[in-house]
Motif scaffolding. Structure first.
Motif, short mmCIF file in Angstrom:
data_model
loop_
_atom_site.label_atom_id
_atom_site.label_comp_id
_atom_site.label_asym_id
_atom_site.label_seq_id
_atom_site.Cartn_x
_atom_site.Cartn_y
_atom_site.Cartn_z
N PHE A 180 0.82 -1.21 0.00
CA PHE A 180 0.00 0.00 0.00
C PHE A 180 0.85 1.27 0.00
N ILE A 240 0.56 4.14 -2.79
CA ILE A 240 0.10 5.49 -2.45
C ILE A 240 1.14 6.53 -2.81
N HIS A 262 -4.45 -7.19 1.34
CA HIS A 262 -5.44 -6.61 2.23
C HIS A 262 -5.97 -7.61 3.25
N PRO A 263 -6.05 -7.17 4.50
CA PRO A 263 -6.50 -8.06 5.58
C PRO A 263 -7.96 -8.49 5.44
N LEU A 264 -8.73 -7.82 4.61
CA LEU A 264 -10.13 -8.19 4.43
C LEU A 264 -10.36 -8.98 3.14
N ALA A 277 -14.42 -1.18 2.39
CA ALA A 277 -13.12 -0.67 2.83
C ALA A 277 -12.41 0.02 1.68
N SER A 329 -11.23 3.92 1.63
CA SER A 329 -9.86 4.35 1.38
C SER A 329 -9.76 5.20 0.12
N ALA A 330 -10.51 4.80 -0.89
CA ALA A 330 -10.48 5.55 -2.14
C ALA A 330 -10.97 6.98 -1.91
N GLY A 370 -11.07 8.56 0.90
CA GLY A 370 -10.14 9.24 1.79
C GLY A 370 -8.94 9.78 1.03
N LEU A 371 -8.39 8.94 0.18
CA LEU A 371 -7.21 9.36 -0.59
C LEU A 371 -7.57 10.47 -1.57
N PHE A 414 -3.17 7.88 9.00
CA PHE A 414 -3.74 6.54 8.88
C PHE A 414 -4.15 5.91 10.21
#
Lengths: 183, 183
Positions: A83, A87, A132-134, A144, A148-149, A151-152, A179
């Motif tokens: 990630f 990013i 990804h943990p999910l 999720a 994140s999308a 948010g970024l 984060f």
DNA sequence: CCATCCTTGTCACACTTGTGTCATTTTGTA
DNA sequence: TACAAAATGACACAAGTGTGACAAGGATGG
């Protein structure tokens, strides 16, 4: 709506129209730019504009779409899909296109990016989601991803609103604080 | 741009125009609605429209602004300002206005909400930020706010894109998975 | 080389837009 | 009641919009 264009001549016209609009946006407000002007600047008839785009906004949509295509290509060239690395590429990419973001900001059209953004981000996450943990929970993962999308994107818009004075590195440093405490 | 209107008559006209547009959006596409139509539907002259709004998009901006005002009022009535409670109010609020979100979705105008959103979210965080772990770091906090705001907005848009079948409670349950793994 | 397909340009048309001007109506206040 | 302020309506106008129809140009393949 953007048509599927394959003919080289039509592609060229589309590029001319796009460049014409971007050049015009240097000098005057987007809302005061007429389609007649865009076509004239592109050395094309007004009728040709309507054969390729429906509205002048569509030109920006097309251009943003193209930029995201370039970004996806960058991602595919990169072998490290953690990630943090992704990013960093993201911020660096938009930093290089900060002039375009500035054009959008002037016209209060930055949120406009979100149109294509939300459509294309799944492709980005397709590339990185292995970590990804999910990954096992499809629905939670998709939400999720959306979080994140958004948010970024929001960070990008704030960065642009602030005049993009900070370097991508400085933004990355801020993100390290952000984060763990995003909510 | 939205003017400051205090006169009761002008306020009434603004409401009529707003309602007229929302009614028209039930039947036809936003882009095919002319200002002439809106004014006629509102029993006002076209000239009056231009005295209050600049474009038909401005009506939506005004309406969204009004909705956020209502939401802020809700927040101020609530004494518990923990994040979880605030976010629950947020999702419940928009669930009650899901019909309006559906109107925007149909016209691919959901990202439109972001305009007012990014401007007004600081006010929301003003209310809840007391609990925030970054309260001492102004700059990091502002970016964390931007990230969370964009993330929540993105969740809202995804929820709306999916037809808003889920209840606010189901969304909240998903968020419990999402937050710890947002990146 | 020619037939064909695709793109473009030109002209025309009804409609919409944004704005200026001024008369009329309505509101609030003295 | 009367008067000033504010909002609306009516009209006009130049400019832009979106679309249809048809002719003309250039590229491609047989």
């Amino acid at each position: 709506m953007i048509q599927e264009i394959t003919n080289p001549i039509a592609i060229q016209s589309r590029e001319w129209l796009t460049n014409a609009l971007l050049v015009l946006m240097e000098e005057k407000e987007f809302k005061n730019i007429s389609i007649t002007e865009i076509a004239t600047k592109a050395d094309l008839s007004r009728r040709t504009f309507y054969r390729i785009f429906e509205t002048k906004e569509d030109i920006l949509v097309y251009y943003i779409d193209k930029l995201y295509g370039e970004f996806l290509q960058l991602l595919n060239q990169e072998s490290d899909h953690r990630f943090a690395v992704t990013i960093r590429l993201y911020f660096q990419f938009w930093y290089e296109h900060r002039h375009f973001l500035e054009l959008l900001r002037r016209n209060e059209m930055l949120p406009f990016i979100m149109n294509q953004y939300s459509r294309l981000f799944p492709e980005v996450f397709q590339i990185v989601k292995g970590n990804h943990p999910l990954a096992h929970n499809t629905e939670a993962l998709s939400y999720a991803m959306a979080f994140s999308a958004g948010g970024l994107l929001s960070i990008l818009l704030k960065w642009a609103e602030d005049g993009m004075d900070k370097t991508p590195e400085e933004i990355m440093q801020l993100m390290e604080f952000v984060f763990p405490y995003s909510l």
